[in-house]
Design a protein around this motif. Structure first.
Motif: not given
Length: 270
Positions: A265-266, A204-207, A197-200
């Protein structure tokens, strides 16, 4: 020849029929949109009138040229750093608490804990940042501390809900396999579910950090520090050239952070 071509065509499924409830819902939405436009006094003819255009042009001319004095630019740089600090600290603390509250909100500790935690997250998320800042200014006083707390509380509600959804939608086979082989449930979560789950969650955190930067710039209007407080001060004194410099600094800050967040994110999703 014709029969051969028909035989080569794929057997496409029939188009699903639209249920009457769907048609009723769509019709209700269309009627609601028309009713909204009919009930609001939009006054479009006044908005696009000659007087409105002339007064808008005169107002915008007052912003030119922006104030570029070195001493004033130094104040803007300090306020920009303050805004970035408020958003970064608020997002970081909210991400940590979001993980802690996202676990029971995902149903890992029973239905009662799930309902209670989701109710708390709903309350935190439902109150806007400006309302949180207005309340916390009474307790914490003017300055960036109240703004940081306001961003933290609202973002906990948002990230906690998103993290809970990520935990619920994550495949549980690997974690169950580890638990079946005698691994402690906490260790199984840390080595299985959390890495998946960490990439997702990071996305979310960056957004949310991007959103919090914009919100931190606005929170200064109620006295929470940063660029927003400078903007309110100069606009209240009708110092339009100084206000224009602050607005340009906001646009540049948001643009740079958006580009940085997009690149991060990319990198994580490759």
């Amino acid at each position: 020849m014709k029969s051969a071509q028909q035989a080569m065509r794929p057997n496409l499924p029939q188009r699903p029929s639209m249920h009457w409830s769907t048609m009723t819902l769509l019709a209700g939405i269309v009627l609601l949109v028309f009713a909204s436009f009919a009930s609001l006094p939009l006054k479009l003819h006044e908005f696009f009138g000659a007087d409105a255009v002339r007064t808008s042009i005169e107002f915008l001319r007052g912003f030119a040229p922006p104030e570029l004095a070195p001493a004033f630019l130094q104040k803007i740089a300090s306020a920009t750093f303050e805004t970035l600090t408020m958003s970064a600290i608020g997002t970081l603390i909210a991400a940590c608490f979001g993980i802690l509250l996202g676990l029971p909100a995902s149903g890992r500790f029973g239905v009662a804990a799930r309902l209670l935690t989701r109710s708390i997250l709903n309350v935190l998320r439902s109150i806007p940042e400006l309302v949180w800042a207005s309340v916390l200014l009474i307790a914490a006083g003017l300055g960036p501390f109240a703004g940081t707390l306001a961003l933290t509380l609202h973002t906990i509600g948002v990230l906690g809900r998103l993290f809970a959804e990520a935990f619920e939608n994550c495949p549980s086979l690997s974690e169950e396999t580890l638990c079946t082989n005698g691994v402690h449930p906490v260790a199984a979560f840390l080595y299985s579910t959390l890495p998946q789950c960490s990439p997702q969650m990071m996305s979310y955190t960056l957004y949310r950090w991007e959103n919090n930067i914009r919100a931190a710039a606005i929170l200064g209007v109620v006295g929470a520090g940063g660029l927003g407080q400078m903007l309110k001060y100069h606009l209240s004194l009708f110092q339009m050239q100084q206000a224009a410099s602050v607005i340009v600094a906001m646009l540049l800050m948001v643009g740079v952070v958006d580009a940085l967040s997009y690149m991060l994110r990319r990198m994580m999703t490759r």
